[in-house]
Design an enzyme around this catalytic site. Sequence first.
Site, mmCIF file in Angstrom:
data_model
loop_
_atom_site.group_PDB
_atom_site.id
_atom_site.type_symbol
_atom_site.label_atom_id
_atom_site.label_comp_id
_atom_site.label_asym_id
_atom_site.label_seq_id
_atom_site.Cartn_x
_atom_site.Cartn_y
_atom_site.Cartn_z
ATOM 1 N N TYR A 145 -1.935 -11.061 -9.329
ATOM 2 C CA TYR A 145 -2.771 -10.077 -8.603
ATOM 3 C C TYR A 145 -1.845 -9.030 -7.973
ATOM 4 O O TYR A 145 -2.053 -8.586 -6.857
ATOM 5 C CB TYR A 145 -3.600 -10.742 -7.499
ATOM 6 N N ASP A 164 -1.385 -12.674 -4.080
ATOM 7 C CA ASP A 164 -2.091 -11.938 -3.020
ATOM 8 C C ASP A 164 -3.466 -11.602 -3.589
ATOM 9 O O ASP A 164 -3.734 -10.467 -3.981
ATOM 10 C CB ASP A 164 -1.316 -10.677 -2.645
ATOM 11 N N CYS A 220 -6.007 -12.462 2.632
ATOM 12 C CA CYS A 220 -6.750 -11.656 3.607
ATOM 13 C C CYS A 220 -7.986 -12.396 4.110
ATOM 14 O O CYS A 220 -8.800 -11.816 4.823
ATOM 15 C CB CYS A 220 -7.156 -10.316 2.991
ATOM 16 N N GLN A 259 -2.750 -1.385 0.619
ATOM 17 C CA GLN A 259 -3.027 -1.868 1.969
ATOM 18 C C GLN A 259 -3.203 -0.697 2.931
ATOM 19 O O GLN A 259 -2.522 0.326 2.814
ATOM 20 C CB GLN A 259 -1.899 -2.781 2.457
ATOM 21 N N ASP A 287 -1.500 -8.012 -13.349
ATOM 22 C CA ASP A 287 -2.736 -7.520 -12.728
ATOM 23 C C ASP A 287 -3.685 -7.080 -13.833
ATOM 24 O O ASP A 287 -3.270 -6.848 -14.973
ATOM 25 C CB ASP A 287 -2.451 -6.356 -11.769
#
EC number: 2.1.1.-
Length: 414
Positions: free
Chosen positions: A282, A345, A372, A255, A303
Amino acid sequence: MSDALLTLEIEKLVAGGLGLARDESGVVLVRGALPGEQVTAQVRAGKGVRQGVVSEVLRPSPDRLPQTAGAAELPTADLAHARYEAQLGYKKAFVEEALSRIAKLRRAVNDTVPSPQEWGYRNTAQYLVTPQGLAYRERRGRDPLVVGQDPLVMPQIQAVMDRLDPALLDPATEVAFRASALTGEVVAALIGAGEPRQFLRASDHLMDAGVVGVSLAQPAGRRFSAGVRLIAGESEIREQFGDVQVSVSATGFAQVNPAAAGLAYRRAAELAGEGDHAVDLYGGAGAIGRHLASRFRKVTVLDSSPEALARGRQDVAVSGQSNVIFRNGDAARFTELGTDVIVVDPPRAGLDEEAREQIHASTADRLVYVSCDPATWARDVGDLLRRGWKLGEVTPHDFYPQTSHVEIVSVLNR
């Protein structure tokens, strides 16, 4: 068909930070406008929804700021002309609007959690290397926009940029930076075709300018997918995200606003509650999953990026969080049994149908959804509501001040 100069009344802001107006021909979306304003706008003629750019503000909003030098010109800073408190309100409205329009659910959401910094928060940036200087790739079809001062990036990145001569970065076509607020260090990645030896002069110049490491990435359609090689110094630096320290690089995902992300990760962990087993889909290098480690007997981070998983394993070896396990896998084929809580996420595209099926078929009775993108989040929430889940807390978080982007931390229960 030529552009038209129209006088318009702006009703509200919509996704992308565009002002919505209407005339006898239908809807017009206007860049640079704010709700309640009357503006003249240069509007492109064409089929579908027309788009335009403000030429003059005839009746300004009380939320409009005097032009901030340079900031409003940046392709990404599409809300820099509005007071920060107003930006937070617009972002809350984006989330509410997505819920009602896409998920068909009318309800209030919590106020947007502000970023601890309004400017100078970005720990990463990628620029074109041009003879005139480092530049943004202009998103509206014009030439590259040379950036002398970038008010969105951390001061450590700006300090390196101030010392660079773009001619000495040849043959690189782009350069990416990642800074750490924790250590003050910066690493860089040169992007260009060729062997590392061809980039030694550019690498030396970056090291002289203050970075602690330089990598080389071959140009690729998908960012950094063609391989990354270390030329000099360190490939990674340490950064603090909430309660954990993680390794970050110039080419790996992390991020961009660590202080703001840390607030969201702590809240996600609180919403997850406690239990035997939590799964972080994720999960990348595990920044969220590791926040769950003190609340669950076991945490599995899933992931598909070997690079992120390797960083995560390295970080938990340092932190001593022995109950966090990293697994390579696709969220759409997630078959973990005995799961109390799932945290997701996902990328901007959200959860695909198979991933939603897997979540619904799991033993988890709680889903913490960090997003997001309000539109894909609302689509997924709507689908889960139809399957019998209930939406709990919804809180927008501002990771990207001065832009129209918004993050969402939410929870759904069976």
